[in-house]
Motif scaffolding. Structure first.
Motif, PDB file in Angstrom:
ATOM      1  N   ASP A  52      17.156  16.484  35.744  1.00  0.00           N
ATOM      2  CA  ASP A  52      16.640  17.852  35.624  1.00  0.00           C
ATOM      3  C   ASP A  52      17.623  18.787  34.935  1.00  0.00           C
ATOM      4  OD1 ASP A  52      14.230  17.241  37.006  1.00  0.00           O
ATOM      5  OD2 ASP A  52      15.317  17.319  38.894  1.00  0.00           O
ATOM      6  N   SER A  53      18.915  18.626  35.191  1.00  0.00           N
ATOM      7  CA  SER A  53      19.911  19.484  34.556  1.00  0.00           C
ATOM      8  C   SER A  53      21.257  18.781  34.567  1.00  0.00           C
ATOM      9  CB  SER A  53      20.018  20.839  35.282  1.00  0.00           C
ATOM     10  OG  SER A  53      20.539  20.672  36.590  1.00  0.00           O
ATOM     11  N   ILE A  54      22.114  19.156  33.616  1.00  0.00           N
ATOM     12  CA  ILE A  54      23.457  18.595  33.550  1.00  0.00           C
ATOM     13  C   ILE A  54      24.365  19.598  32.862  1.00  0.00           C
ATOM     14  CG2 ILE A  54      23.026  17.379  31.384  1.00  0.00           C
ATOM     15  CD1 ILE A  54      24.931  15.170  32.384  1.00  0.00           C
ATOM     16  N   ASN A  55      25.599  19.653  33.310  1.00  0.00           N
ATOM     17  CA  ASN A  55      26.601  20.509  32.679  1.00  0.00           C
ATOM     18  C   ASN A  55      27.938  19.781  32.753  1.00  0.00           C
ATOM     19  OD1 ASN A  55      27.959  22.656  31.500  1.00  0.00           O
ATOM     20  ND2 ASN A  55      28.269  23.703  33.453  1.00  0.00           N
ATOM     21  N   THR A  56      28.257  19.026  31.707  1.00  0.00           N
ATOM     22  CA  THR A  56      29.518  18.316  31.601  1.00  0.00           C
ATOM     23  C   THR A  56      30.067  18.511  30.190  1.00  0.00           C
ATOM     24  OG1 THR A  56      28.361  16.280  30.969  1.00  0.00           O
ATOM     25  CG2 THR A  56      28.884  16.560  33.310  1.00  0.00           C
ATOM     26  N   VAL A  57      31.231  17.953  29.926  1.00  0.00           N
ATOM     27  CA  VAL A  57      31.844  18.086  28.608  1.00  0.00           C
ATOM     28  C   VAL A  57      31.028  17.304  27.593  1.00  0.00           C
ATOM     29  CG1 VAL A  57      33.906  17.677  27.230  1.00  0.00           C
ATOM     30  CG2 VAL A  57      34.122  18.381  29.630  1.00  0.00           C
ATOM     31  N   LYS A  58      30.596  17.976  26.540  1.00  0.00           N
ATOM     32  CA  LYS A  58      29.774  17.341  25.516  1.00  0.00           C
ATOM     33  C   LYS A  58      30.660  16.579  24.538  1.00  0.00           C
ATOM     34  CE  LYS A  58      26.299  18.290  21.954  1.00  0.00           C
ATOM     35  NZ  LYS A  58      25.513  19.335  21.274  1.00  0.00           N
ATOM     36  N   ARG A  59      30.351  15.285  24.363  1.00  0.00           N
ATOM     37  CA  ARG A  59      31.058  14.457  23.394  1.00  0.00           C
ATOM     38  C   ARG A  59      30.073  13.468  22.797  1.00  0.00           C
ATOM     39  NH1 ARG A  59      36.646  12.132  25.739  1.00  0.00           N
ATOM     40  NH2 ARG A  59      36.467  11.092  23.702  1.00  0.00           N
ATOM     41  N   SER A  60      30.389  12.983  21.592  1.00  0.00           N
ATOM     42  CA  SER A  60      29.508  11.998  20.968  1.00  0.00           C
ATOM     43  C   SER A  60      29.545  10.680  21.734  1.00  0.00           C
ATOM     44  CB  SER A  60      29.915  11.769  19.517  1.00  0.00           C
ATOM     45  OG  SER A  60      31.273  11.334  19.431  1.00  0.00           O
ATOM     46  N   VAL A  61      30.705  10.339  22.303  1.00  0.00           N
ATOM     47  CA  VAL A  61      30.843   9.231  23.241  1.00  0.00           C
ATOM     48  C   VAL A  61      31.350   9.830  24.540  1.00  0.00           C
ATOM     49  CG1 VAL A  61      31.971   7.046  23.774  1.00  0.00           C
ATOM     50  CG2 VAL A  61      31.352   7.581  21.401  1.00  0.00           C
ATOM     51  N   CYS A  62      30.594   9.718  25.603  1.00  0.00           N
ATOM     52  CA  CYS A  62      30.917  10.426  26.836  1.00  0.00           C
ATOM     53  C   CYS A  62      32.255   9.976  27.409  1.00  0.00           C
ATOM     54  CB  CYS A  62      29.828  10.194  27.884  1.00  0.00           C
ATOM     55  SG  CYS A  62      28.249  10.962  27.465  1.00  0.00           S
ATOM     56  N   SER A  63      33.039  10.947  27.855  1.00  0.00           N
ATOM     57  CA  SER A  63      34.295  10.651  28.536  1.00  0.00           C
ATOM     58  C   SER A  63      34.004  10.160  29.945  1.00  0.00           C
ATOM     59  CB  SER A  63      35.175  11.901  28.591  1.00  0.00           C
ATOM     60  OG  SER A  63      36.257  11.718  29.487  1.00  0.00           O
ATOM     61  N   LEU A  64      34.783   9.189  30.402  1.00  0.00           N
ATOM     62  CA  LEU A  64      34.600   8.676  31.758  1.00  0.00           C
ATOM     63  C   LEU A  64      35.040   9.675  32.810  1.00  0.00           C
ATOM     64  CD1 LEU A  64      35.712   4.949  31.354  1.00  0.00           C
ATOM     65  CD2 LEU A  64      33.473   5.988  31.038  1.00  0.00           C
TER      66      LEU A  64
END
Length: 424
Positions: A197-209
């Protein structure tokens, strides 16, 4: 780490002989001098066949979607579009990367069950040093890798307490309480279907772990899950269905309260959908004494009348309520005999009828045969009739759908009896 993998004999994941089942290579977008990085190794590597373990988008040997692109267009397109931001991570080896290392270099002759036919679930394997406990994939722990990861500091194991009814449950990471960053590693062990439904994390082309949500929904839960990060959601994350009846949701963030807004720096919210399970097959069509008028097609509970008696011979086949209802307030696996009513035989006063035939007249003869008329006189009387009795534990409701009957835990119903409920 990636180059160390090559030193150990690993090839690029997208060069596996089975890669065409998982990704599409856009050769027209690849820089010509680097095209060899995308060739299939037809004969595997010198050291080993490269398909012993399944294809893993999260392997540290997999290129990202735009690797060696000459025009800023993707060079590797996953058939499972949710894995676009999973491919290309270099932060750590995936579970199957480690498992492959142990298979190649740490196999012990005195531990023949290290990788197969052991008690480890979810494709875990025996520790190569001791051969005495299971190495578990991310999201799992326990002696046999069948429990939610005990190292997680948030999350839950979520089940549907009323499996015959569809249910929606919202999950989200706990809100931090301080401006000091604290690592959140949330693991949710859930069932069936999920909507992000929603997400707020650091946006990257390859997600950081260190800032993502990961959903393991494939049949093999040891594989790296689909990862997403940022603050927007694409349509393929609105309906994720587990290939089996289990799904793992992992949320990672170094979380704190934003000193300016007072909101969490990282968050997610998702809805879990539990579909109603099939009604268990408890076909009581042989109960000829039970009629469809006794109980309607909707849920109802009928209590025993004072005149009901049960025969001792069949009553002994039903365990006492204290045995059958170990968890009356929160059953975990169906409560009373897996939702099946206990069946006994009983008797109850009922109305019956006798018929007397009375000759009224014989006033016609046709072909030599007298044509007589009779009157049937009906007489009502009370007798003791046999009945089949269905019992449910206290706080359970007896449900009938056509000729199927089962007990459902329903403590909210106002008309449930505190003792046995039954239908006769």
């Amino acid at each position: 780490m990636h180059e160390i993998g090559h030193t150990l004999g690993y090839i690029h994941t997208q060069s596996r002989v089975d890669r065409n089942s998982y990704v599409s290579i856009a050769t027209s977008n690849i820089q010509e001098d680097f095209a060899g990085n995308f060739f299939i190794w037809i004969f595997g590597t010198i050291r080993f066949s490269d398909v012993t373990f399944p294809y893993d988008y999260g392997s540290f040997m997999h290129y990202d979607s735009y690797a060696f692109s000459k025009n800023n267009e993707p060079t590797i397109i996953p058939y499972e579009s949710r894995y676009e931001k999973t491919m290309g991570q270099r932060e750590r080896a995936a579970f199957y990367d480690y498992k492959q290392m142990n298979r190649l270099y740490c196999t012990r002759t005195n531990c023949p069950l290290m990788f197969s036919n052991n008690a480890c679930q979810n494709n875990g394997y025996l520790d190569p040093n001791t051969c005495s406990y299971c190495i578990c994939p991310e999201g799992f722990s326990g002696t046999y890798c069948d429990q939610k990861d005990s190292n997680s500091n948030c999350g839950d194991t979520i089940i549907n307490l009323n499996p015959y009814f569809s249910t929606q449950i919202t999950i989200q990471n706990p809100s931090p309480t301080t401006i000091i960053p604290t690592e959140q590693y949330c693991v949710y062990l859930i069932r069936i279907r999920l909507r992000l439904d929603s997400i707020n994390t650091v946006k990257r082309s390859v997600c950081s772990l260190r800032s993502l949500i990961e959903v393991k929904y494939q049949k093999d839960l040891a594989l790296t899950g689909a990862r997403w990060c940022g603050n927007t959601i694409t349509s393929d994350w609105l309906n994720i269905t587990a290939e089996t009846n289990t799904m793992i949701v992992i949320f990672r963030a170094n979380n704190s309260i934003n000193i300016t807004t007072g909101n969490p720096q990282a968050s997610f919210r998702a809805t879990i959908f539990f579909d109603a399970e099939p009604i268990p097959v408890v076909n009581l069509t042989t109960m000829t004494t039970t009629t469809t008028t006794t109980i309607s097609s909707t849920a109802s509970t009928i209590q025993v009348t004072n005149s009901l008696t049960t025969t001792g011979t069949t009553l002994s086949t039903c365990p006492p309520s204290s045995f059958r209802c170990q968890l009356p307030s929160q059953p975990t696996c169906g409560g009373c005999l897996n939702y099946q009513p206990c069946i006994i035989e009983g008797t109850q006063p009922c109305l019956a009828y006798t018929y007397q035939i009375q000759l009224t007249d014989c006033d016609k003869i046709v072909n030599g045969v007298a044509q007589c008329r009779y009157q049937f006189i009906q007489t009502q009387y009370t007798t003791s009739c046999p009945r089949t009795v269905l019992l449910c534990c206290p706080n359970y409701q007896l449900i009938s759908i056509q000729t199927y009957y089962f007990c459902v835990y329903n403590p909210q119903a106002s008309n449930l009896p505190s003792e046995w409920s039954l239908i006769i």
